[in-house]
Write a protein that holds these residues in place. Structure first.
Motif, PDB file in Angstrom:
ATOM      1  N   ASN A  30       9.440  52.531 -27.062  1.00 25.43           N
ATOM      2  CA  ASN A  30      10.684  53.224 -27.419  1.00 25.43           C
ATOM      3  C   ASN A  30      10.434  54.705 -27.665  1.00 25.43           C
ATOM      4  O   ASN A  30      11.262  55.557 -27.311  1.00 25.43           O
ATOM      5  N   LEU A  31       9.298  55.014 -28.248  1.00 28.21           N
ATOM      6  CA  LEU A  31       8.936  56.406 -28.488  1.00 28.21           C
ATOM      7  C   LEU A  31       8.739  57.131 -27.154  1.00 28.21           C
ATOM      8  O   LEU A  31       9.168  58.282 -26.977  1.00 28.21           O
ATOM      9  N   LYS A  32       8.114  56.454 -26.200  1.00 20.98           N
ATOM     10  CA  LYS A  32       7.906  57.055 -24.881  1.00 20.98           C
ATOM     11  C   LYS A  32       9.235  57.288 -24.178  1.00 20.98           C
ATOM     12  O   LYS A  32       9.449  58.345 -23.561  1.00 20.98           O
ATOM     13  N   HIS A  33      10.136  56.323 -24.276  1.00 18.80           N
ATOM     14  CA  HIS A  33      11.451  56.493 -23.655  1.00 18.80           C
ATOM     15  C   HIS A  33      12.239  57.612 -24.328  1.00 18.80           C
ATOM     16  O   HIS A  33      12.970  58.356 -23.655  1.00 18.80           O
TER      17      HIS A  33
ATOM     18  N   ARG B 229      10.983  60.291 -25.699  1.00 18.03           N
ATOM     19  CA  ARG B 229      10.432  61.548 -25.180  1.00 18.03           C
ATOM     20  C   ARG B 229      10.994  61.835 -23.787  1.00 18.03           C
ATOM     21  O   ARG B 229      11.429  62.949 -23.492  1.00 18.03           O
ATOM     22  N   LEU B 230      10.969  60.806 -22.931  1.00 17.50           N
ATOM     23  CA  LEU B 230      11.469  60.982 -21.565  1.00 17.50           C
ATOM     24  C   LEU B 230      12.932  61.382 -21.548  1.00 17.50           C
ATOM     25  O   LEU B 230      13.352  62.224 -20.747  1.00 17.50           O
ATOM     26  N   ASN B 231      13.722  60.769 -22.404  1.00 17.52           N
ATOM     27  CA  ASN B 231      15.148  61.093 -22.450  1.00 17.52           C
ATOM     28  C   ASN B 231      15.378  62.563 -22.794  1.00 17.52           C
ATOM     29  O   ASN B 231      16.323  63.186 -22.299  1.00 17.52           O
ATOM     30  N   GLN B 232      14.509  63.115 -23.641  1.00 19.80           N
ATOM     31  CA  GLN B 232      14.604  64.533 -23.954  1.00 19.80           C
ATOM     32  C   GLN B 232      14.291  65.390 -22.726  1.00 19.80           C
ATOM     33  O   GLN B 232      14.953  66.402 -22.475  1.00 19.80           O
ATOM     34  N   LEU B 233      13.304  64.964 -21.952  1.00 20.64           N
ATOM     35  CA  LEU B 233      12.934  65.727 -20.752  1.00 20.64           C
ATOM     36  C   LEU B 233      13.997  65.622 -19.669  1.00 20.64           C
ATOM     37  O   LEU B 233      14.228  66.585 -18.919  1.00 20.64           O
ATOM     38  N   LYS B 234      14.656  64.488 -19.592  1.00 20.49           N
ATOM     39  CA  LYS B 234      15.678  64.281 -18.550  1.00 20.49           C
ATOM     40  C   LYS B 234      16.925  65.124 -18.780  1.00 20.49           C
ATOM     41  O   LYS B 234      17.790  65.201 -17.903  1.00 20.49           O
ATOM     42  N   LEU B 235      17.021  65.776 -19.937  1.00 18.60           N
ATOM     43  CA  LEU B 235      18.129  66.693 -20.182  1.00 18.60           C
ATOM     44  C   LEU B 235      17.995  67.968 -19.345  1.00 18.60           C
ATOM     45  O   LEU B 235      18.957  68.709 -19.173  1.00 18.60           O
TER      46      LEU B 235
END
Length: 341
Positions: free
Chosen positions: A49-52, A54-60
Motif C-alpha cells: 500500500n505504501l508503494k502504491h 508513492r506511485l499515485n503521487q508520481l502519476k499526478l
C-alpha cells in the motif's frame, strides 16, 4: 551551493520507482519538468500500500509513465529500453535488507545479480548517456578504518546482500570498460525519512511503539561501545543523485564509485532518543520506547561512517540535514499518515 541543472530534454528511466529513494528521485525530476519512466515489480517485501501511495503521487505528473516490470526478466527490460529509449538510467531496484538476505538468499541473486546484469545488457545494446546504480555502505563489511573511503579494500562482505552489491560494482566496471558505458555507483549510507521503508529500524521502532510492543536493539545494551550509523536524510540523498546525474564519467575513467552519506555518524542510542523526542512533539505526549537489548545480529556491522570528500569534490555536494530535523519530518509524516495520535 550552486545547483547543477538537470537536462530536461533527456528521458530518465528509474528502476524501483515505487521504492523509497526511487519515489523521491522521480518526484524531484518530474518537478523540474523531466520525463520519467518508472518501473517496479511492486513486490511484497514490505507493505505494498505504501508503494502504491508513492506511485499515485508520481502519476499526478503528466510526464511520468509507469510499467510494472521485474528487472530479473531480461526480455521485459529490453522491451522497455526499445519503447522509451532512455538517455539516463538510474537503477534503484534491488532486494534490500541485510538480515533478510540470510533468510531468503534466492531473492538477492535474482534481483541484485541477474536483474542488474539485465540492466547492463540493455545499456550495452541501447546506449545511454549515463547509468547510475545503487551500491551500499554494506560493501565495507566490518572495516575498522573510519571514515570509510572509496579507495578502501572491500573484499570481505559480512552478508550476501553486501556481496551482491560488491558484485554490482565489479559488473559495472567490466561493462563500462568493455562497452564504454558511462557508469556511476553510489554507496548509500542508512537512508531515512517520510514514506520510507518499514523494514528500517527507525520505522519499525515507531510501528512497534504504536502497536504497544517492545523494540529490540541489537547492541547488547552496550552504551559505551554502541553501534554507530551514518544516517542520511532522503532529501540529501536525492540532491546528491541529482547532481551526479549531470556529470557522467569520461571515456578515460568510465566507471566511478562514490560514498553518499551524512559524514557524521550517530550512536544508535542517540538516534533512538531523538526519535522518541520527535514522536513526542508530533503526538503531543511523552513517547518512550520499551527497549529489549540483544546481541548484534549476524551480518550487521558495528560502524558505518562515510567519507564524502570525493562526492563533494566532484559535484560540490555535502549533506546538510541533522537527525533532529530529519526525524521530526518523519515523525510528523508518520503520525498524520497512520492517524497515530
Amino acid at each position: 551551493m550552486n545547483d547543477i541543472p538537470v537536462d530536461n530534454t533527456k528521458t530518465f528511466l528509474i528502476t524501483g520507482a515505487a521504492g523509497f529513494i526511487g519515489y523521491y528521485l522521480s518526484k524531484r525530476l518530474l518537478e523540474q519538468g523531466s520525463r520519467v519512466i518508472g518501473i517496479d515489480n511492486i513486490n511484497d517485501y514490505y507493505d505494498v500500500n505504501l508503494k502504491h501511495d508513492r506511485l499515485n503521487q508520481l502519476k499526478l505528473f503528466s510526464r511520468f509513465e509507469f510499467r510494472r516490470v521485474d528487472i530479473s526478466y531480461k526480455d521485459l527490460i529490453i522491451k522497455v529500453f526499445e519503447d522509451y529509449k532512455p538517455n539516463i538510467v538510474v537503477n534503484l531496484a534491488a532486494q534490500a535488507g541485510v538480515r533478510y538476505s540470510i533468510e531468503n538468499p534466492d531473492m538477492y541473486i535474482q534481483s541484485n545479480i541477474v536483474g542488474f546484469f539485465n540492466i547492463l545488457e540493455a545499456c550495452r545494446n541501447h546506449p545511454v548517456d549515463h547509468l547510475v546504480y545503487a551500491s551500499s555502505s554494506s560493501v565495507y563489511g566490518s572495516n575498522k578504518k573510519v571514515p570509510f573511503e572509496e579507495s578502501d579494500v572491500v573484499d570481505q562482505p559480512e552478508s550476501l546482500y553486501a556481496a551482491t552489491k560488491k558484485s554490482n560494482e565489479l559488473m559495472a566496471h567490466t561493462y563500462s570498460h568493455l562497452y564504454k558505458i558511462p557508469v556511476t555507483g553510489l554507496r548509500f549510507f542508512t537512508v531515512y525519512g517520510p514514506m520510507g521503508r518499514p523494514d528500517m529500524a527507525y520505522y519499525g521502532f515507531t510501528q512497534k511503539y504504536f502497536a504497544g510492543e517492545s523494540i529490540k536493539i541489537f547492541n547488547n545494551g552496550d552504551f559505551k561501545n554502541d553501534l554507530y550509523r551514518d544516517f542520511t536524510y532522503v532529501d540529501d540523498i536525492v540532491e546528491g543523485i541529482e547532481r551526479v546525474l549531470s556529470i557522467a564519467p569520461t571515456e578515460t575513467v568510465s566507471h566511478k564509485v562514490f560514498n553518499i552519506g551524512n559524514n557524521s555518524p550517530e550512536k544508535l542510542m542517540v538516534f533512538i532518543d531523538t526519535l522518541e523526542k520527535c514522536l513526542s512533539r508530533a503526538t503531543g505526549r511523552k513517547v518512550i520506547f520499551n527497549k529489549i537489548f540483544e546481541p548484534i545480529k549476524l551480518g550487521d556491522v558495528p560502524v558505518t561512517y562515510a567519507s564524502t570528500d570525493l562526492l563533494q569534490h566532484a559535484v560540490g555536494f555535502k549533506p546538510r540535514t541533522s537527525i533532529e530535523e530529519g526525524l521530526q519530518k518523519f515523525a510528523d509524516w508518520y503520525v498524520e499518515y497512520y492517524d497515530a495520535k
